[in-house]
Design an enzyme around this catalytic site. Structure first.
Site, PDB file in Angstrom:
ATOM      1  N   LYS A   1       5.009   9.142   4.587  1.00 43.81           N
ATOM      2  CA  LYS A   1       5.068   8.319   3.390  1.00 43.81           C
ATOM      3  C   LYS A   1       6.178   9.483   2.419  1.00 43.81           C
ATOM      4  O   LYS A   1       6.523  10.352   3.062  1.00 43.81           O
ATOM      5  CB  LYS A   1       3.789   8.368   2.605  1.00 43.81           C
ATOM      6  CG  LYS A   1       2.643   7.500   3.295  1.00 43.81           C
ATOM      7  CD  LYS A   1       1.448   7.411   2.496  1.00 43.81           C
ATOM      8  CE  LYS A   1       0.490   6.658   3.176  1.00 43.81           C
ATOM      9  NZ  LYS A   1      -0.778   6.653   2.553  1.00 43.81           N
TER      10      LYS A   1
ATOM     11  N   GLU B   1       1.252  -4.736  11.375  1.00 50.85           N
ATOM     12  CA  GLU B   1       2.183  -3.831  10.783  1.00 50.85           C
ATOM     13  C   GLU B   1       3.433  -3.560  11.832  1.00 50.85           C
ATOM     14  O   GLU B   1       4.731  -3.348  11.045  1.00 50.85           O
ATOM     15  CB  GLU B   1       1.371  -2.572  10.718  1.00 50.85           C
ATOM     16  CG  GLU B   1       0.386  -2.447   9.723  1.00 50.85           C
ATOM     17  CD  GLU B   1      -0.487  -1.406   9.483  1.00 50.85           C
ATOM     18  OE1 GLU B   1      -1.366  -1.227   8.512  1.00 50.85           O
ATOM     19  OE2 GLU B   1      -0.251  -0.379  10.496  1.00 50.85           O
TER      20      GLU B   1
ATOM     21  N   HIS C   1       0.412   7.252   6.917  1.00 50.15           N
ATOM     22  CA  HIS C   1       0.012   6.010   7.190  1.00 50.15           C
ATOM     23  C   HIS C   1      -0.336   5.863   8.764  1.00 50.15           C
ATOM     24  O   HIS C   1       0.569   6.079   9.517  1.00 50.15           O
ATOM     25  CB  HIS C   1       0.490   4.724   6.666  1.00 50.15           C
ATOM     26  CG  HIS C   1       0.080   3.376   6.931  1.00 50.15           C
ATOM     27  ND1 HIS C   1      -0.918   3.024   6.467  1.00 50.15           N
ATOM     28  CD2 HIS C   1       0.320   2.692   8.169  1.00 50.15           C
ATOM     29  CE1 HIS C   1      -1.096   2.004   7.123  1.00 50.15           C
ATOM     30  NE2 HIS C   1      -0.307   1.729   8.012  1.00 50.15           N
TER      31      HIS C   1
ATOM     32  N   TYR D   1       0.285  -3.428   2.305  1.00 52.37           N
ATOM     33  CA  TYR D   1      -0.792  -2.957   1.780  1.00 52.37           C
ATOM     34  C   TYR D   1      -1.543  -4.120   0.976  1.00 52.37           C
ATOM     35  O   TYR D   1      -2.499  -4.128   0.261  1.00 52.37           O
ATOM     36  CB  TYR D   1      -0.814  -1.899   0.655  1.00 52.37           C
ATOM     37  CG  TYR D   1      -0.462  -0.497   1.084  1.00 52.37           C
ATOM     38  CD1 TYR D   1      -1.399  -0.040   1.989  1.00 52.37           C
ATOM     39  CD2 TYR D   1       0.578   0.147   0.792  1.00 52.37           C
ATOM     40  CE1 TYR D   1      -1.168   1.347   2.467  1.00 52.37           C
ATOM     41  CE2 TYR D   1       0.799   1.586   1.169  1.00 52.37           C
ATOM     42  CZ  TYR D   1       0.068   1.931   2.199  1.00 52.37           C
ATOM     43  OH  TYR D   1      -0.115   3.481   2.471  1.00 52.37           O
TER      44      TYR D   1
ATOM     45  N   ASN E   1      -1.426  11.414   0.288  1.00 53.14           N
ATOM     46  CA  ASN E   1      -1.921  11.955   1.579  1.00 53.14           C
ATOM     47  C   ASN E   1      -0.881  11.957   2.842  1.00 53.14           C
ATOM     48  O   ASN E   1      -1.478  11.819   3.986  1.00 53.14           O
ATOM     49  CB  ASN E   1      -3.292  11.275   1.792  1.00 53.14           C
ATOM     50  CG  ASN E   1      -3.004   9.735   2.164  1.00 53.14           C
ATOM     51  OD1 ASN E   1      -2.192   9.191   2.155  1.00 53.14           O
ATOM     52  ND2 ASN E   1      -4.181   8.918   2.084  1.00 53.14           N
TER      53      ASN E   1
HETATM   54  P1  IDP Z   1      -5.828   5.079   5.231  1.00 53.65           P
HETATM   55  O1  IDP Z   1      -4.297   5.390   4.840  1.00 53.65           O
HETATM   56  O2  IDP Z   1      -6.739   6.357   5.648  1.00 53.65           O
HETATM   57  O3  IDP Z   1      -5.961   3.875   6.446  1.00 53.65           O
HETATM   58  P2  IDP Z   1      -7.031   3.067   3.426  1.00 53.65           P
HETATM   59  O4  IDP Z   1      -8.312   3.012   2.889  1.00 53.65           O
HETATM   60  O5  IDP Z   1      -6.382   2.120   4.091  1.00 53.65           O
HETATM   61  O6  IDP Z   1      -6.837   4.881   3.879  1.00 53.65           O
HETATM   62  O7  IDP Z   1      -6.263   3.324   1.927  1.00 53.65           O
HETATM   63  C1  IDP Z   1      -4.530   3.102   1.947  1.00 53.65           C
HETATM   64  C2  IDP Z   1      -3.852   4.019   1.014  1.00 53.65           C
HETATM   65  O8  IDP Z   1      -4.483   3.926  -0.336  1.00 53.65           O
HETATM   66  C3  IDP Z   1      -4.519   5.535   1.317  1.00 53.65           C
HETATM   67  O9  IDP Z   1      -3.959   6.317   2.231  1.00 53.65           O
HETATM   68  C4  IDP Z   1      -4.262   6.373   0.065  1.00 53.65           C
HETATM   69  O10 IDP Z   1      -2.981   6.683  -0.046  1.00 53.65           O
HETATM   70  C5  IDP Z   1      -4.312   5.134  -0.607  1.00 53.65           C
HETATM   71  N1  IDP Z   1      -5.785   5.105  -1.414  1.00 53.65           N
HETATM   72  C6  IDP Z   1      -7.115   4.905  -0.960  1.00 53.65           C
HETATM   73  N2  IDP Z   1      -8.126   5.234  -1.689  1.00 53.65           N
HETATM   74  C7  IDP Z   1      -7.600   5.631  -2.806  1.00 53.65           C
HETATM   75  C8  IDP Z   1      -8.010   6.082  -4.051  1.00 53.65           C
HETATM   76  O11 IDP Z   1      -9.517   6.039  -4.163  1.00 53.65           O
HETATM   77  N3  IDP Z   1      -7.151   6.417  -4.896  1.00 53.65           N
HETATM   78  C9  IDP Z   1      -5.948   6.485  -4.869  1.00 53.65           C
HETATM   79  N4  IDP Z   1      -5.214   5.960  -3.709  1.00 53.65           N
HETATM   80  C10 IDP Z   1      -6.218   5.721  -2.774  1.00 53.65           C
HETATM   81 MG    MG Z   2      -5.490   2.151   6.017  1.00 52.63          MG
END
Ligand code: IDP
Ligand code: MG
Length: 152
Positions: free
Chosen positions: A10, A127, A116, A50, A113
């Protein structure tokens, strides 16, 4: 089973100069790079990527973040690549990500984080079609008989 997974470093990973180190982890594991590009996506594209999170309160911030600068998209192939990559990436919330995972070693906040990765076969197919409409590559590697075994 041989699988392909879509991985994004990212915009935070690009800005923090972590692209090479993240790719190196997947190379070290033996996964095959079958697609790779640096892209700066627009809002429409990010919302498609997303789409499953459209109703989430963090959706607008997530789209703003992922469109905030260039990111690196890659396609990785290997045995059980989808779950192997997810395990290497670590838990979504970095404070829950185990040390040794990418998020567990490089991230602190869920909004930043770093990475992805596709979370299942259907998601991976969708994707990869979105990010690599031109398709991915197939090619043999000299090391495959050592990484994947003599039948590879
Ligand atoms: P993942 O990336 O581990 O698959 P997902 O639940 O698919 O996690 O969520 C997609 C992305 O959305 C996460 O990587 C993160 O960047 C963001 N995200 C998920 N939950 C939160 C939250 O509670 N606050 C802010 N951003 C979030
Ligand atoms: Mg995800």
């Amino acid at each position: 089973m041989t699988e392909r997974s879509l991985v994004l470093v990212k915009p935070d990973g690009v800005q923090r100069l972590l692209v090479g180190r993240v790719i190196a982890r997947f190379e070290d594991r033996g996964l095959r790079l079958v697609g790779l590009k640096l892209v700066h996506v627009d809002r429409d594209f990010a919302e498609r990527h997303y789409a499953v999170h459209r109703e989430q309160p963090f959706f607008a911030g997530l789209v703003a973040f992922i469109t905030s600068g260039p990111l690196v998209a890659m396609a990785l192939e290997g045995p059980n690549a989808i779950s192997v990559v997810r395990a290497m990436v670590g838990a979504t919330r970095p404070w829950e990500s185990a040390p040794g995972t990418i998020r567990g070693d490089f991230a602190l906040e869920v909004g930043q984080n770093l990475i992805h990765a596709s979370d299942g076969p259907e998601t991976a197919a969708a994707e990869l079609a979105l990010w690599f409409p031109e398709g991915t590559l197939s090619y043999p590697r000299e090391i495959d008989r050592w990484v994947l075994g003599p039948a590879s």
